[in-house]
Design a protein around this motif. Structure first.
Motif, PDB file in Angstrom:
ATOM      1  N   ILE A 440       7.018  -9.176 -20.009  1.00 56.94           N
ATOM      2  CA  ILE A 440       7.523 -10.014 -18.931  1.00 56.94           C
ATOM      3  C   ILE A 440       8.428  -9.231 -17.973  1.00 56.94           C
ATOM      4  N   VAL A 441       9.170  -8.241 -18.491  1.00 53.93           N
ATOM      5  CA  VAL A 441      10.010  -7.416 -17.611  1.00 53.93           C
ATOM      6  C   VAL A 441       9.142  -6.625 -16.633  1.00 53.93           C
ATOM      7  N   VAL A 442       8.096  -6.006 -17.153  1.00 52.89           N
ATOM      8  CA  VAL A 442       7.208  -5.202 -16.300  1.00 52.89           C
ATOM      9  C   VAL A 442       6.487  -6.084 -15.284  1.00 52.89           C
ATOM     10  N   LEU A 443       5.944  -7.206 -15.739  1.00 51.78           N
ATOM     11  CA  LEU A 443       5.195  -8.088 -14.832  1.00 51.78           C
ATOM     12  C   LEU A 443       6.103  -8.703 -13.776  1.00 51.78           C
ATOM     13  N   CYS A 444       7.310  -9.127 -14.187  1.00 51.14           N
ATOM     14  CA  CYS A 444       8.235  -9.736 -13.218  1.00 51.14           C
ATOM     15  C   CYS A 444       8.723  -8.704 -12.202  1.00 51.14           C
ATOM     16  N   TRP A 445       9.006  -7.481 -12.660  1.00 51.07           N
ATOM     17  CA  TRP A 445       9.413  -6.417 -11.734  1.00 51.07           C
ATOM     18  C   TRP A 445       8.292  -6.126 -10.735  1.00 51.07           C
ATOM     19  N   TRP A 446       7.073  -6.010 -11.245  1.00 52.53           N
ATOM     20  CA  TRP A 446       5.921  -5.706 -10.386  1.00 52.53           C
ATOM     21  C   TRP A 446       5.660  -6.832  -9.385  1.00 52.53           C
ATOM     22  N   ASN A 447       5.742  -8.076  -9.848  1.00 52.13           N
ATOM     23  CA  ASN A 447       5.482  -9.208  -8.961  1.00 52.13           C
ATOM     24  C   ASN A 447       6.591  -9.357  -7.924  1.00 52.13           C
ATOM     25  N   HIS A 448       7.847  -9.113  -8.343  1.00 53.32           N
ATOM     26  CA  HIS A 448       8.964  -9.154  -7.403  1.00 53.32           C
ATOM     27  C   HIS A 448       8.756  -8.127  -6.283  1.00 53.32           C
ATOM     28  N   LYS A 449       8.323  -6.937  -6.671  1.00 58.99           N
ATOM     29  CA  LYS A 449       8.062  -5.882  -5.693  1.00 58.99           C
ATOM     30  C   LYS A 449       6.980  -6.311  -4.712  1.00 58.99           C
ATOM     31  N   LYS A 450       5.917  -6.918  -5.200  1.00 59.94           N
ATOM     32  CA  LYS A 450       4.827  -7.391  -4.354  1.00 59.94           C
ATOM     33  C   LYS A 450       5.297  -8.490  -3.406  1.00 59.94           C
ATOM     34  N   ILE A 451       6.118  -9.417  -3.920  1.00 64.61           N
ATOM     35  CA  ILE A 451       6.616 -10.521  -3.095  1.00 64.61           C
ATOM     36  C   ILE A 451       7.493  -9.996  -1.960  1.00 64.61           C
ATOM     37  N   VAL A 452       8.358  -9.041  -2.269  1.00 61.58           N
ATOM     38  CA  VAL A 452       9.226  -8.447  -1.237  1.00 61.58           C
ATOM     39  C   VAL A 452       8.386  -7.746  -0.174  1.00 61.58           C
ATOM     40  N   GLU A 453       7.369  -7.016  -0.606  1.00 59.35           N
ATOM     41  CA  GLU A 453       6.472  -6.345   0.341  1.00 59.35           C
ATOM     42  C   GLU A 453       5.761  -7.356   1.242  1.00 59.35           C
ATOM     43  N   GLU A 454       5.327  -8.465   0.658  1.00 59.57           N
ATOM     44  CA  GLU A 454       4.648  -9.500   1.431  1.00 59.57           C
ATOM     45  C   GLU A 454       5.598 -10.142   2.433  1.00 59.57           C
ATOM     46  N   GLU A 455       6.851 -10.352   2.028  1.00 58.05           N
ATOM     47  CA  GLU A 455       7.852 -10.909   2.940  1.00 58.05           C
ATOM     48  C   GLU A 455       8.062 -10.004   4.146  1.00 58.05           C
ATOM     49  N   LYS A 456       8.158  -8.695   3.882  1.00 54.55           N
ATOM     50  CA  LYS A 456       8.338  -7.743   4.978  1.00 54.55           C
ATOM     51  C   LYS A 456       7.144  -7.759   5.917  1.00 54.55           C
ATOM     52  N   GLY A 457       5.951  -7.898   5.334  1.00 54.46           N
ATOM     53  CA  GLY A 457       4.744  -7.961   6.145  1.00 54.46           C
ATOM     54  C   GLY A 457       4.714  -9.198   7.028  1.00 54.46           C
ATOM     55  N   LEU A 458       5.121 -10.344   6.463  1.00 58.75           N
ATOM     56  CA  LEU A 458       5.150 -11.597   7.241  1.00 58.75           C
ATOM     57  C   LEU A 458       6.194 -11.521   8.346  1.00 58.75           C
ATOM     58  N   SER A 459       7.363 -10.921   8.029  1.00 56.11           N
ATOM     59  CA  SER A 459       8.423 -10.778   9.044  1.00 56.11           C
ATOM     60  C   SER A 459       7.978  -9.880  10.179  1.00 56.11           C
ATOM     61  N   ALA A 460       7.268  -8.795   9.835  1.00 56.35           N
ATOM     62  CA  ALA A 460       6.758  -7.875  10.866  1.00 56.35           C
ATOM     63  C   ALA A 460       5.742  -8.555  11.767  1.00 56.35           C
ATOM     64  N   GLU A 461       4.893  -9.400  11.184  1.00 57.28           N
ATOM     65  CA  GLU A 461       3.901 -10.138  11.981  1.00 57.28           C
ATOM     66  C   GLU A 461       4.594 -11.119  12.908  1.00 57.28           C
ATOM     67  N   ALA A 462       5.691 -11.747  12.427  1.00 57.05           N
ATOM     68  CA  ALA A 462       6.415 -12.717  13.248  1.00 57.05           C
ATOM     69  C   ALA A 462       7.052 -12.041  14.464  1.00 57.05           C
ATOM     70  N   VAL A 463       7.533 -10.802  14.264  1.00 53.77           N
ATOM     71  CA  VAL A 463       8.153 -10.059  15.370  1.00 53.77           C
ATOM     72  C   VAL A 463       7.126  -9.745  16.444  1.00 53.77           C
TER      73      VAL A 463
END
Length: 464
Positions: A440-463
């Motif tokens: 669960i530590v590995v999966l949660c760390w990996w998924n958190h990283k993916k979510i943050v990357e997706e957030e940055k991508g959405l913010s960049a598209e909004a700009v």
């Protein structure tokens, strides 16, 4: 305490058709959707589920006699009886682990949302029974309530991460915008599907075979269209079920075969329309949730509504794979060495196995069918192996064992790799905690990283 347990069991007893619309209404109100709009959305979800359940019931009513006929023709007489998913869920919720899994599952979902280790709001609370089932088996084996709840929680966290990572694929290939599928049964096949899909990519010749919904139309013309495709599949199933029964007149055989063909054709057409009704209720609440999270939290964040895998059964590829897999599963039950599990009641539930497999294969019928067949082979062996423990859990939950059978299992979560894996590690308590925590530590760390990357991508598209 007893009043709390009674209330939880009352909520569970409502079933998904009532429970999920109520949850959708509550979420809608929380994110400031007007009451009448939120109520309508919740009701549309309930209407969609009733419609989807009706199509599954239609399929069940016509398939069960056909399955019994195929079993009789093949002279199948195996030791382990399939009690189906309704019985498996009753066994899961009939233990101390099952009762505890509802509040524990809600708490896990909230913590994961706050820590950005999931993007799914799982409104499919009723289907927490899959996680409770894993925990109940561990409890029957170890009598350790803490270990049982821990491994049930690990099961849920793994499925939540799988739901997040498959959501974009489900949107593209199943037509489910803003929805993820944190369903224990469907999600558990995703790791196997990823591995097998990768292997198929490496096999010369095989890697050139592609047959999606459009491919059906291209290769088979009008016969690739859902109406005629369903009719053709129904004729094939009907012929296998009734074509070899001794003593039945040709006229009677033809009548049964034609009924199967027309029924499968109807299911192919009606099911997507019921899924579309459900989506009418989900989309307004999903849109409001996206808007609410953007106002309350910095940056943009994609939030999915976690739903039962029933939302994905409207795909023609899902329905075709699931229906054709029924006689294949019976054939495997007949020929597999060491198998003692006779799947019967749960075979129609294959429609719930395939949605995420189809997403992983990008809607490819050929690959989905091959992967599904391998999962069935593995599942029959698992169902045989877990049968004594499932039977023990059933007796502990005061579940009535069918007359004439000493061992029971379920083609749903009773023949599933996840609970089987948890049972294997549960006998080594310290190892189970170490492996579970590491996972669960590995999966949660990996998924958190993916979510943050997706957030940055959405913010960049909004700009832009």
């Amino acid at each position: 305490m007893s009043h709390i347990i009674d209330f939880i069991m009352y909520i569970v007893g409502l079933g998904p058709t009532v429970l999920i619309p109520i949850v959708m209404l509550v979420f809608g109100l929380v994110v400031r959707v007007p009451f009448t709009k939120a109520l309508r959305g919740g009701l549309m979800v309930g209407i969609g589920f009733i419609g989807l359940n009706a199509t599954v019931s239609i399929l069940t009513n016509v398939m069960n006699p056909a399955i019994k006929s195929m079993i009789a023709v093949m002279h199948l007489n195996l030791q382990v009886i399939d009690v189906g998913w309704p019985s498996a869920s009753a066994i899961a919720y009939g233990t101390a682990v099952g009762v505890s899994m509802i509040p524990l599952g809600i708490a896990i979902n909230i913590i994961m949302l706050l820590t950005k280790t999931t993007s799914t709001i799982d409104v499919d609370i009723w289907d927490f029974w899959h996680f409770a089932f894993s925990g109940s088996l561990v409890y029957a084996l170890t009598r350790d309530i803490l270990l049982s709840l821990f491994l049930a929680s690990v099961n849920m966290i793994v499925i939540m991460v799988i739901a997040d990572r498959t959501a974009p694929l489900s949107e593209k290939y199943l037509g489910l915008p803003g929805i993820s599928i944190p369903h224990g049964y469907a999600g558990s096949f995703v790791p196997i599907a990823i591995v097998l899909n990768w292997i198929l990519d490496k096999i010369p010749g095989i890697n050139k075979i592609h047959l999606d919904a459009k491919g059906f139309n291209t290769k088979f013309g009008s016969w690739g269209e859902p109406t005629l495709l369903g009719f053709l599949i129904g004729l094939v199933i009907g012929a296998l079920a009734y074509g070899f029964i001794p003593g039945m007149t040709i006229a009677a055989k033809l009548g049964k075969i034609m009924l199967m063909g027309v029924t499968l054709s109807a299911v192919m057409i009606i099911t997507p329309k019921m899924a579309a009704l459900l989506l009418q209720g989900v989309v307004p609440v999903s849109t409001a949730i996206q808007s609410y999270t953007q106002k309350k939290f910095s940056g943009k964040r994609k939030i999915y509504i976690g739903m039962d895998t029933a939302v994905g059964i409207g795909s023609p590829v899902v329905l075709a794979c699931a229906t054709l897999m029924i006689p294949v599963a019976l054939l495997f039950a007949f020929i597999l060495p060491g198998n003692q599990f006779l799947p019967t009641i749960g075979l129609v539930g294959f429609v719930f196995m395939f949605p995420l497999i189809v997403s992983i294969t990008h809607g490819d019928f050929f690959r989905s069918f091959i992967i599904g067949a391998i999962n069935v082979i593995i599942g029959l062996w698992i169902g045989t192996d877990l049968a004594p423990l499932i039977t023990k859990s059933a007796r502990a939950a005061h579940f009535t064992i069918p007359k004439g059978s000493s061992l029971i299992s379920s083609i749903d979560y009773g023949s599933n790799p996840f609970p089987w894996l948890f049972v294997q590690v549960a006998t080594h308590k310290i190892t189970a905690y170490i492996i579970g925590l590491a996972l669960i530590v590995v999966l949660c760390w990996w998924n958190h990283k993916k979510i943050v990357e997706e957030e940055k991508g959405l913010s960049a598209e909004a700009v832009k």
